[in-house]
Write a protein that holds these residues in place. Structure first.
Motif, PDB file in Angstrom:
ATOM      1  N   GLN A 137      17.450  47.544 -27.370  1.00 41.86           N
ATOM      2  CA  GLN A 137      18.284  47.538 -26.190  1.00 41.86           C
ATOM      3  C   GLN A 137      19.708  47.095 -26.535  1.00 41.86           C
ATOM      4  OE1 GLN A 137      17.238  44.785 -23.027  1.00 41.86           O
ATOM      5  NE2 GLN A 137      17.694  46.373 -21.540  1.00 41.86           N
ATOM      6  N   GLN A 138      19.859  46.125 -27.413  1.00 41.23           N
ATOM      7  CA  GLN A 138      21.179  45.665 -27.810  1.00 41.23           C
ATOM      8  C   GLN A 138      21.970  46.771 -28.492  1.00 41.23           C
ATOM      9  OE1 GLN A 138      20.568  42.212 -30.201  1.00 41.23           O
ATOM     10  NE2 GLN A 138      20.122  40.887 -28.459  1.00 41.23           N
ATOM     11  N   SER A 139      21.321  47.662 -29.209  1.00 38.24           N
ATOM     12  CA  SER A 139      22.043  48.717 -29.910  1.00 38.24           C
ATOM     13  C   SER A 139      22.613  49.737 -28.940  1.00 38.24           C
ATOM     14  CB  SER A 139      21.136  49.401 -30.931  1.00 38.24           C
ATOM     15  OG  SER A 139      20.104  50.103 -30.261  1.00 38.24           O
ATOM     16  N   HIS A 140      22.191  49.714 -27.663  1.00 37.68           N
ATOM     17  CA  HIS A 140      22.700  50.634 -26.661  1.00 37.68           C
ATOM     18  C   HIS A 140      23.759  49.985 -25.783  1.00 37.68           C
ATOM     19  CE1 HIS A 140      19.889  53.670 -27.808  1.00 37.68           C
ATOM     20  NE2 HIS A 140      18.859  52.893 -27.561  1.00 37.68           N
ATOM     21  N   LEU A 141      24.363  48.919 -26.280  1.00 33.88           N
ATOM     22  CA  LEU A 141      25.414  48.238 -25.544  1.00 33.88           C
ATOM     23  C   LEU A 141      26.771  48.622 -26.108  1.00 33.88           C
ATOM     24  CD1 LEU A 141      23.912  44.657 -25.109  1.00 33.88           C
ATOM     25  CD2 LEU A 141      23.993  46.515 -23.438  1.00 33.88           C
ATOM     26  N   ASP A 142      27.749  48.730 -25.229  1.00 37.18           N
ATOM     27  CA  ASP A 142      29.113  49.045 -25.595  1.00 37.18           C
ATOM     28  C   ASP A 142      29.745  47.844 -26.296  1.00 37.18           C
ATOM     29  OD1 ASP A 142      31.456  50.963 -25.111  1.00 37.18           O
ATOM     30  OD2 ASP A 142      32.234  49.074 -24.308  1.00 37.18           O
ATOM     31  N   SER A 143      30.709  48.101 -27.151  1.00 33.46           N
ATOM     32  CA  SER A 143      31.372  47.011 -27.870  1.00 33.46           C
ATOM     33  C   SER A 143      32.145  46.089 -26.921  1.00 33.46           C
ATOM     34  CB  SER A 143      32.311  47.576 -28.935  1.00 33.46           C
ATOM     35  OG  SER A 143      33.314  48.369 -28.320  1.00 33.46           O
ATOM     36  N   GLY A 144      32.454  46.555 -25.710  1.00 30.45           N
ATOM     37  CA  GLY A 144      33.144  45.726 -24.730  1.00 30.45           C
ATOM     38  C   GLY A 144      32.224  44.831 -23.923  1.00 30.45           C
ATOM     39  N   SER A 145      30.937  44.862 -24.242  1.00 33.68           N
ATOM     40  CA  SER A 145      29.971  44.030 -23.518  1.00 33.68           C
ATOM     41  C   SER A 145      30.203  42.556 -23.799  1.00 33.68           C
ATOM     42  CB  SER A 145      28.546  44.368 -23.967  1.00 33.68           C
ATOM     43  OG  SER A 145      28.174  45.637 -23.543  1.00 33.68           O
ATOM     44  N   THR A 146      29.834  41.754 -22.811  1.00 37.44           N
ATOM     45  CA  THR A 146      29.814  40.305 -22.999  1.00 37.44           C
ATOM     46  C   THR A 146      28.412  39.830 -22.648  1.00 37.44           C
ATOM     47  OG1 THR A 146      30.447  39.799 -20.722  1.00 37.44           O
ATOM     48  CG2 THR A 146      32.241  40.099 -22.323  1.00 37.44           C
ATOM     49  N   GLN A 147      28.136  38.594 -22.959  1.00 38.53           N
ATOM     50  CA  GLN A 147      26.819  38.050 -22.646  1.00 38.53           C
ATOM     51  C   GLN A 147      26.579  38.041 -21.136  1.00 38.53           C
ATOM     52  OE1 GLN A 147      26.081  34.245 -24.391  1.00 38.53           O
ATOM     53  NE2 GLN A 147      23.883  34.522 -24.314  1.00 38.53           N
ATOM     54  N   ASN A 148      27.645  37.823 -20.372  1.00 34.01           N
ATOM     55  CA  ASN A 148      27.532  37.784 -18.921  1.00 34.01           C
ATOM     56  C   ASN A 148      27.538  39.167 -18.281  1.00 34.01           C
ATOM     57  OD1 ASN A 148      27.495  34.995 -18.984  1.00 34.01           O
ATOM     58  ND2 ASN A 148      29.712  34.848 -18.779  1.00 34.01           N
ATOM     59  N   ARG A 149      28.077  40.162 -18.992  1.00 34.25           N
ATOM     60  CA  ARG A 149      28.161  41.505 -18.427  1.00 34.25           C
ATOM     61  C   ARG A 149      27.904  42.545 -19.512  1.00 34.25           C
ATOM     62  NH1 ARG A 149      32.917  45.310 -16.436  1.00 34.25           N
ATOM     63  NH2 ARG A 149      31.689  46.632 -15.065  1.00 34.25           N
ATOM     64  N   PRO A 150      26.658  42.983 -19.626  1.00 36.70           N
ATOM     65  CA  PRO A 150      26.386  44.061 -20.581  1.00 36.70           C
ATOM     66  C   PRO A 150      26.929  45.386 -20.046  1.00 36.70           C
ATOM     67  CG  PRO A 150      24.386  43.495 -19.379  1.00 36.70           C
ATOM     68  CD  PRO A 150      25.452  42.523 -18.956  1.00 36.70           C
ATOM     69  N   ILE A 151      27.501  46.177 -20.936  1.00 39.36           N
ATOM     70  CA  ILE A 151      27.957  47.524 -20.601  1.00 39.36           C
ATOM     71  C   ILE A 151      27.154  48.472 -21.477  1.00 39.36           C
ATOM     72  CG2 ILE A 151      29.903  49.118 -20.529  1.00 39.36           C
ATOM     73  CD1 ILE A 151      31.717  46.592 -20.344  1.00 39.36           C
ATOM     74  N   PHE A 152      26.306  49.254 -20.866  1.00 39.84           N
ATOM     75  CA  PHE A 152      25.392  50.118 -21.599  1.00 39.84           C
ATOM     76  C   PHE A 152      26.054  51.432 -21.995  1.00 39.84           C
ATOM     77  CE2 PHE A 152      22.687  47.192 -19.385  1.00 39.84           C
ATOM     78  CZ  PHE A 152      21.592  47.018 -20.212  1.00 39.84           C
ATOM     79  N   THR A 153      25.577  52.001 -23.094  1.00 40.20           N
ATOM     80  CA  THR A 153      25.980  53.347 -23.496  1.00 40.20           C
ATOM     81  C   THR A 153      24.830  54.328 -23.307  1.00 40.20           C
ATOM     82  OG1 THR A 153      25.395  52.867 -25.799  1.00 40.20           O
ATOM     83  CG2 THR A 153      27.710  52.568 -25.166  1.00 40.20           C
ATOM     84  N   VAL A 154      23.616  53.824 -23.313  1.00 46.66           N
ATOM     85  CA  VAL A 154      22.418  54.623 -23.061  1.00 46.66           C
ATOM     86  C   VAL A 154      21.620  53.893 -21.983  1.00 46.66           C
ATOM     87  CG1 VAL A 154      20.289  55.550 -24.045  1.00 46.66           C
ATOM     88  CG2 VAL A 154      22.361  55.491 -25.428  1.00 46.66           C
ATOM     89  N   VAL A 155      21.237  54.615 -20.937  1.00 41.59           N
ATOM     90  CA  VAL A 155      20.504  54.020 -19.823  1.00 41.59           C
ATOM     91  C   VAL A 155      19.354  54.930 -19.418  1.00 41.59           C
ATOM     92  CG1 VAL A 155      22.385  52.645 -18.840  1.00 41.59           C
ATOM     93  CG2 VAL A 155      22.154  55.040 -18.205  1.00 41.59           C
ATOM     94  N   GLU A 156      18.445  54.369 -18.652  1.00 42.93           N
ATOM     95  CA  GLU A 156      17.311  55.147 -18.158  1.00 42.93           C
ATOM     96  C   GLU A 156      17.771  56.210 -17.161  1.00 42.93           C
ATOM     97  OE1 GLU A 156      14.314  51.327 -18.577  1.00 42.93           O
ATOM     98  OE2 GLU A 156      14.919  51.988 -16.585  1.00 42.93           O
ATOM     99  N   GLN A 157      18.730  55.851 -16.305  1.00 40.76           N
ATOM    100  CA  GLN A 157      19.266  56.800 -15.326  1.00 40.76           C
ATOM    101  C   GLN A 157      20.789  56.765 -15.412  1.00 40.76           C
ATOM    102  OE1 GLN A 157      17.790  56.249 -11.354  1.00 40.76           O
ATOM    103  NE2 GLN A 157      19.326  57.582 -10.461  1.00 40.76           N
ATOM    104  N   GLN A 158      21.391  57.897 -15.766  1.00 38.36           N
ATOM    105  CA  GLN A 158      22.841  58.000 -15.928  1.00 38.36           C
ATOM    106  C   GLN A 158      23.567  57.810 -14.603  1.00 38.36           C
ATOM    107  OE1 GLN A 158      24.951  58.692 -18.590  1.00 38.36           O
ATOM    108  NE2 GLN A 158      23.182  58.296 -19.892  1.00 38.36           N
TER     109      GLN A 158
END
Length: 136
Positions: A21-42
């Motif tokens: 799951q961590q590998s699908h996070l954007d580089s701009g993610s923070t611990q308080n706000r994950p920003i996904f690059t791959v999700v179950e529903q776009q």
């Protein structure tokens, strides 16, 4: 010995999904706000892709300087669809011409809120890439 093997198996079973799951996070993610690059529903433009294309046809303004210079191409825009569907951090990912890039950014920034992405049953922030075609 069997207990130790079972412990390693359980730790591995818990560790691998969290790493995946961590590998699908954007580089701009923070611990308080994950920003996904791959999700179950776009994330989705309200009304779907047909409405998005209609929005582009209605709102795109071909820059006059680019029209006179006969510049055409496809600008790739990247942005974040927030947890509430708001469009954030819009920028050109693949440039064609400064005037076309600026118009593509303006067009995306002025879009209405999207239906946000969903991950594990909840709305999440998601990075989205979108091509904007400029053709004379």
């Amino acid at each position: 010995m069997r207990t130790i093997s079972l412990i390693f198996l359980l730790v591995g079973a818990l560790w691998l999904p969290s790493r995946a799951q961590q590998s699908h996070l954007d580089s701009g993610s923070t611990q308080n706000r994950p920003i996904f690059t791959v999700v179950e529903q776009q994330p989705e433009f309200p009304g779907g892709m047909n409405k998005l294309m209609q929005y582009f046809r209605t709102n795109l303004r071909y820059p006059e300087a680019a029209r006179k210079a006969r510049i055409q191409g496809r600008v790739f825009i990247t942005f974040i669809v927030s947890e509430d569907g708001a469009i954030q951090q819009v920028r050109a990912l693949k440039s064609v011409d400064p005037d076309l890039d600026a118009e593509a950014v303006r067009l995306v920034q002025s879009m209405p809120n999207w239906i946000p992405a969903r991950q594990q049953g909840r709305s999440v922030a998601c990075r989205y890439n979108l091509p904007v075609n400029f053709a004379l």
